[in-house]
Design a protein around this motif. Structure first.
Motif, mmCIF file in Angstrom:
data_model
loop_
_atom_site.group_PDB
_atom_site.id
_atom_site.type_symbol
_atom_site.label_atom_id
_atom_site.label_comp_id
_atom_site.label_asym_id
_atom_site.label_seq_id
_atom_site.Cartn_x
_atom_site.Cartn_y
_atom_site.Cartn_z
ATOM 1 N N MET A 1 0.832 -1.206 0.000
ATOM 2 C CA MET A 1 0.000 0.000 0.000
ATOM 3 C C MET A 1 0.867 1.256 0.000
ATOM 4 O O MET A 1 0.596 2.216 -0.719
ATOM 5 N N ILE A 2 1.908 1.235 0.806
ATOM 6 C CA ILE A 2 2.800 2.399 0.874
ATOM 7 C C ILE A 2 3.529 2.574 -0.451
ATOM 8 O O ILE A 2 3.696 3.695 -0.953
ATOM 9 N N ARG A 3 3.960 1.443 -1.060
ATOM 10 C CA ARG A 3 4.649 1.536 -2.352
ATOM 11 C C ARG A 3 3.732 2.121 -3.425
ATOM 12 O O ARG A 3 4.165 2.932 -4.258
ATOM 13 N N LEU A 4 2.470 1.700 -3.432
ATOM 14 C CA LEU A 4 1.522 2.231 -4.417
ATOM 15 C C LEU A 4 1.341 3.731 -4.243
ATOM 16 O O LEU A 4 1.334 4.497 -5.225
ATOM 17 N N ALA A 5 1.222 4.172 -3.009
ATOM 18 C CA ALA A 5 1.053 5.609 -2.758
ATOM 19 C C ALA A 5 2.286 6.383 -3.207
ATOM 20 O O ALA A 5 2.180 7.460 -3.830
ATOM 21 N N LEU A 6 3.475 5.835 -2.920
ATOM 22 C CA LEU A 6 4.702 6.517 -3.344
ATOM 23 C C LEU A 6 4.803 6.572 -4.865
ATOM 24 O O LEU A 6 5.250 7.580 -5.442
ATOM 25 N N TRP A 7 4.408 5.483 -5.532
ATOM 26 C CA TRP A 7 4.460 5.473 -7.000
ATOM 27 C C TRP A 7 3.502 6.507 -7.594
ATOM 28 O O TRP A 7 3.835 7.204 -8.554
ATOM 29 N N ILE A 8 2.320 6.644 -7.027
ATOM 30 C CA ILE A 8 1.350 7.638 -7.522
ATOM 31 C C ILE A 8 1.892 9.049 -7.337
ATOM 32 O O ILE A 8 1.826 9.898 -8.243
ATOM 33 N N VAL A 9 2.475 9.300 -6.171
ATOM 34 C CA VAL A 9 3.035 10.634 -5.909
ATOM 35 C C VAL A 9 4.168 10.930 -6.876
ATOM 36 O O VAL A 9 4.264 12.037 -7.441
ATOM 37 N N PHE A 10 5.054 9.924 -7.099
ATOM 38 C CA PHE A 10 6.174 10.126 -8.019
ATOM 39 C C PHE A 10 5.676 10.395 -9.441
ATOM 40 O O PHE A 10 6.196 11.274 -10.151
ATOM 41 N N SER A 11 4.661 9.648 -9.880
ATOM 42 C CA SER A 11 4.112 9.851 -11.234
ATOM 43 C C SER A 11 3.521 11.247 -11.380
ATOM 44 O O SER A 11 3.700 11.921 -12.412
ATOM 45 N N LEU A 12 2.821 11.697 -10.364
ATOM 46 C CA LEU A 12 2.241 13.043 -10.414
ATOM 47 C C LEU A 12 3.321 14.115 -10.492
ATOM 48 O O LEU A 12 3.206 15.100 -11.230
ATOM 49 N N VAL A 13 4.395 13.922 -9.740
ATOM 50 C CA VAL A 13 5.488 14.900 -9.765
ATOM 51 C C VAL A 13 6.135 14.935 -11.139
ATOM 52 O O VAL A 13 6.428 16.014 -11.689
#
Length: 462
Positions: free
Chosen positions: A1-13
């Motif tokens: 779950m934490i990895r998915l959230a980090l990946w979404i944040v990175f993609s948005l950036v």
């Protein structure tokens, strides 16, 4: 779950960065071969980054193609090395399991893949040695001696081969060469055994002093061997140089405070020099630690010329009443019998007169019955029990018994072979009289047991 959230944040950036880059104001003019392009500044920057990435990708592919032959060669070497390591591992396992033929085949497979691997040659040498191919094994070992990394292993193999062939001088030579390279335990032990077997005690002590000892067990083992050698020197010097023998015996007792042979030598010399108090003090200390019957017997005779009654008094001072063990009871009873104190002797042995009475105890009881009441029937009964009775502890080594401790075994020449214990299937080094004189009117012959431990006892009554 934490990895998915980090990946979404990175993609948005990243998306925000690209949008910001494309949306930069301004244009850039490019003229190439008469063509003019005026892309926006952000688009030009994005295209430039893409071209750089494409160039890097193309160069990486080209470099991989160029390096492909070397890469495949390296992979082949790794596969050969892996196969050789597996063959080596299986070979050593096969050799340990006793399958020398398979071990040699695997060693040769490993050598074909890794010709310079010393472990493969060592395995083949050991396999040849196990198969009895001494010449091939010797050639392998000699080739390995040239390499300092494998010299000790090769010398160890040559040492074992020489021992198997009965070439003891050659085995000793290999051990000495190994000691010169490094103090390998097997080599140091072989050199020490040779020195002690030949009675070169000073050289043995020097060799032992140079031997490293790291762990607590190694230090204790080293101290014991040093004490044994010092005792051997004392034993050798006692008849002609008692003062030097006393120094060696005391040095041994400093290393091994409760060593009975050293204590006996030191106490004998002190007693002969008129230092009875010092001898008795030493014997008391060692007796408390060991309860060795020879210590008590020497304590009783610490004053030269003492009467049997005086010896009995000294023994009663040394041994608690009632005697704490069978050995103490036998010593006390022996002293009491010599002083004609029959009741004291009988009372000392009473707690130990049972079905497991030893030969010495049975013979003492026979003497007591004869001396106290003149009962020849009971005396013969005890003598009959002595035939089947268990033997008493004595100095034993390699199936031989001795009246006194010796530093090395007469059979193997090994240091510290003699132990104070009940002999099993042992043969006496020399014919000695029975430990207790038989009652008057009865003749007892107790010859030494044969190789199977059988003992004969002949009785005759006048």
């Amino acid at each position: 779950m934490i990895r998915l959230a980090l990946w979404i944040v990175f993609s948005l950036v990243v998306a925000a960065g690209i949008a910001w880059l494309i949306g930069l104001p301004g244009t850039m003019t490019l003229e190439v071969a008469g063509y003019r392009m005026q892309p926006r500044l952000g688009v030009a920057a994005a295209v430039s980054i893409g071209l750089i990435a494409l160039t890097i990708l193309v160069w990486t592919i080209v470099r991989r193609v160029i390096d492909a032959p070397r890469h495949f060669a390296r992979m082949a070497r790794e596969r050969r090395r892996e196969r050789a390591m597996v063959a080596l591992s299986d070979g050593f396992i096969a050799l340990s399991a006793g399958d020398a033929h398979r071990a040699r085949r695997l060693a040769r497979d490993a050598r074909s893949s890794l010709p310079e691997n010393a472990a493969a040659q060592l395995l083949e040498a050991k396999a040849d040695l196990a198969l009895g191919n001494m010449h091939a094994a010797r050639e392998h070992y000699r080739a390995l001696i040239a390499d300092r990394r494998t010299a000790l292993a090769a010398l160890s193999g040559l040492y074992e081969q020489a021992r198997a062939q009965g070439r003891h001088d050659a085995a000793l030579t290999f051990a000495q060469k190994a000691v010169a390279i490094a103090p390998a335990p097997w080599a140091s032990e072989a050199v020490l055994d040779d020195l002690t077997r030949r009675g070169q005690w000073q050289a043995a002590l020097d060799h032992l002093s140079a031997e490293p000892a790291v762990s607590r067990e190694d230090k204790m083992r080293k101290r014991r061997k040093q004490a044994l050698i010092e005792t051997a020197r004392a034993r050798e010097a006692e008849p002609s140089e008692p003062l030097r023998a006393l120094d060696h015996a005391l040095a041994a007792l400093k290393l091994l405070p409760d060593f009975v042979p050293a204590a006996l030598i030191a106490a004998r010399i002190q007693s002969n020099r008129g230092e009875a108090r010092r001898a008795m003090s030493l014997l008391r200390r060692v007796w408390r630690a060991t309860s060795h019957p020879d210590i008590a017997a020497l304590y009783a005779a610490a004053v030269p010329g003492a009467s049997a009654v005086d010896r009995l008094k000294r023994v009663t001072e040394l041994i608690d009443q009632p005697p704490p063990n069978r050995a103490a009871a036998i010593v006390l009873a022996r002293a009491a019998v010599d002083a004609f104190e029959w009741s004291t002797a009988r009372n000392a042995l009473a707690p130990y007169v049972s079905s497991d009475a030893t030969q010495a105890l049975c013979l003492l009881m026979a003497e007591i019955e004869e001396g106290q009441s003149g009962d020849h029937g009971k005396a013969r009964e005890w003598l009959s029990r002595a035939v089947r009775a268990p033997r008493d502890p004595t100095w034993t080594a390699d199936g031989l018994t001795a009246e006194e401790w010796e530093p090395v075994s007469p059979v193997t020449g090994k240091l510290d072979a003699f132990e104070w214990r009940v002999p099993i299937g042992a043969t006496g080094l020399q014919r000695s009289p029975a430990p207790v004189a038989p009652p008057s009117g009865t003749t007892v012959a107790v010859p030494a047991g044969d190789a199977t431990g059988s003992t004969a006892l002949a009785l005759s009554t006048r």
